[in-house]
Design an enzyme around this catalytic site. Structure first.
Site, mmCIF file in Angstrom:
data_model
loop_
_atom_site.group_PDB
_atom_site.id
_atom_site.type_symbol
_atom_site.label_atom_id
_atom_site.label_comp_id
_atom_site.label_asym_id
_atom_site.label_seq_id
_atom_site.Cartn_x
_atom_site.Cartn_y
_atom_site.Cartn_z
ATOM 1 N N ASN A 1 47.858 33.612 42.734
ATOM 2 C CA ASN A 1 47.846 34.995 42.265
ATOM 3 C C ASN A 1 48.108 35.937 43.430
ATOM 4 O O ASN A 1 47.708 35.681 44.568
ATOM 5 C CB ASN A 1 46.558 35.355 41.517
ATOM 6 C CG ASN A 1 45.278 35.037 42.246
ATOM 7 O OD1 ASN A 1 45.222 34.122 43.079
ATOM 8 N ND2 ASN A 1 44.228 35.777 41.955
ATOM 9 N N GLU B 1 47.779 39.941 44.114
ATOM 10 C CA GLU B 1 47.278 41.208 43.574
ATOM 11 C C GLU B 1 47.933 42.404 44.264
ATOM 12 O O GLU B 1 48.657 42.255 45.256
ATOM 13 C CB GLU B 1 45.751 41.248 43.713
ATOM 14 C CG GLU B 1 45.107 40.124 42.906
ATOM 15 C CD GLU B 1 43.593 40.169 42.874
ATOM 16 O OE1 GLU B 1 42.975 40.877 43.700
ATOM 17 O OE2 GLU B 1 43.030 39.479 41.995
ATOM 18 N N GLU C 1 50.114 31.271 37.600
ATOM 19 C CA GLU C 1 51.009 30.552 36.690
ATOM 20 C C GLU C 1 52.392 31.188 36.664
ATOM 21 O O GLU C 1 53.419 30.509 36.691
ATOM 22 C CB GLU C 1 50.441 30.549 35.261
ATOM 23 C CG GLU C 1 49.094 29.870 35.097
ATOM 24 C CD GLU C 1 47.936 30.847 35.250
ATOM 25 O OE1 GLU C 1 47.964 31.702 36.164
ATOM 26 O OE2 GLU C 1 47.001 30.748 34.433
ATOM 27 N N CYS D 1 45.812 33.373 31.269
ATOM 28 C CA CYS D 1 45.637 34.627 30.525
ATOM 29 C C CYS D 1 46.676 34.704 29.401
ATOM 30 O O CYS D 1 47.606 33.891 29.326
ATOM 31 C CB CYS D 1 45.762 35.824 31.470
ATOM 32 S SG CYS D 1 47.466 36.249 31.898
ATOM 33 N N CYS E 1 50.363 34.964 30.552
ATOM 34 C CA CYS E 1 50.874 33.688 31.061
ATOM 35 C C CYS E 1 51.112 32.696 29.926
ATOM 36 O O CYS E 1 52.087 31.940 29.956
ATOM 37 C CB CYS E 1 49.915 33.102 32.088
ATOM 38 S SG CYS E 1 49.906 34.015 33.643
HETATM 39 N N1 THU Z 1 44.525 35.171 37.276
HETATM 40 C C1 THU Z 1 45.450 34.174 37.428
HETATM 41 O O1 THU Z 1 46.118 34.078 38.462
HETATM 42 N N2 THU Z 1 45.622 33.305 36.419
HETATM 43 C C2 THU Z 1 44.881 33.279 35.281
HETATM 44 O O2 THU Z 1 45.119 32.457 34.433
HETATM 45 C C3 THU Z 1 43.794 34.235 35.097
HETATM 46 C C4 THU Z 1 43.751 35.354 36.072
HETATM 47 C C5 THU Z 1 44.314 36.106 38.378
HETATM 48 C C6 THU Z 1 44.827 37.484 38.167
HETATM 49 C C7 THU Z 1 43.946 38.282 39.124
HETATM 50 O O3 THU Z 1 44.522 38.247 40.397
HETATM 51 C C8 THU Z 1 42.645 37.508 39.151
HETATM 52 O O4 THU Z 1 42.937 36.230 38.632
HETATM 53 C C9 THU Z 1 41.525 38.151 38.363
HETATM 54 O O5 THU Z 1 41.930 38.425 37.075
#
Ligand code: THU
Length: 133
Positions: free
Chosen positions: A42, A44, A55, A86, A89
């Site tokens: 991830n 941000e 993902e 999520c 994704c």
């Molecule tokens: N996040 C993911 O990378 N994948 C997921 O399936 C759920 C959430 C990340 C997004 C954000 O950077 C952090 O988790 C908190 O939501």
């Protein structure tokens, strides 16, 4: 790559996560039919909405390298719960691999094995759209 190697790859990718706001790191390892594996973490952003999940990072790397035949993904989160993809994704994965196997991992590497069909029933796809011709 074995199932265990795919999970370990996803867990290792958590170290690449850029998550100064949530402090929730996620790693992903996406396996294709030919055995190739694309990784993601991830990433941000201070503006929040440009944040990209692990993902989708992996999907973007795979598709941009000419791979769309996904068979399995491991997703590793830094919390006590198994990290499920999520909603955004799920829809992105559905575009390429409606039968995808998903290995959801918690911070200890414990697995919850699901399918994309479990997570996104009655999904919207290209079949809903009018024929462009
Ligand atoms: N996040 C993911 O990378 N994948 C997921 O399936 C759920 C959430 C990340 C997004 C954000 O950077 C952090 O988790 C908190 O939501």
């Amino acid at each position: 790559m074995t199932r265990l190697e795919l999970k370990e790859t996803a867990m290792a990718m958590r170290e690449r996560a850029y998550c100064p706001y949530s402090h929730f790191s996620v790693g992903a390892a996406l396996e294709c039919a030919d055995g190739s594996v694309f990784t993601g973490c991830n990433i941000e952003n201070a503006a929040f909405s440009p944040t990209i999940c692990a993902e989708r990072t992996a999907v973007a790397k795979a598709v941009s390298e000419g791979h769309t035949d996904f068979v399995r993904i491991a997703v590793a989160g830094s919390g006590p719960d198994h990290c499920v993809p999520c909603g955004v994704c799920r829809q992105v994965l559905q575009e390429f691999a409606p039968d995808l196997e998903i290995l959801c991992l918690n911070s200890r590497g414990e697995e919850l094995a699901l399918t994309l069909r479990d997570l996104l029933p009655h999904s919207f796809d290209a079949a809903f759209l009018p024929d462009p011709t």
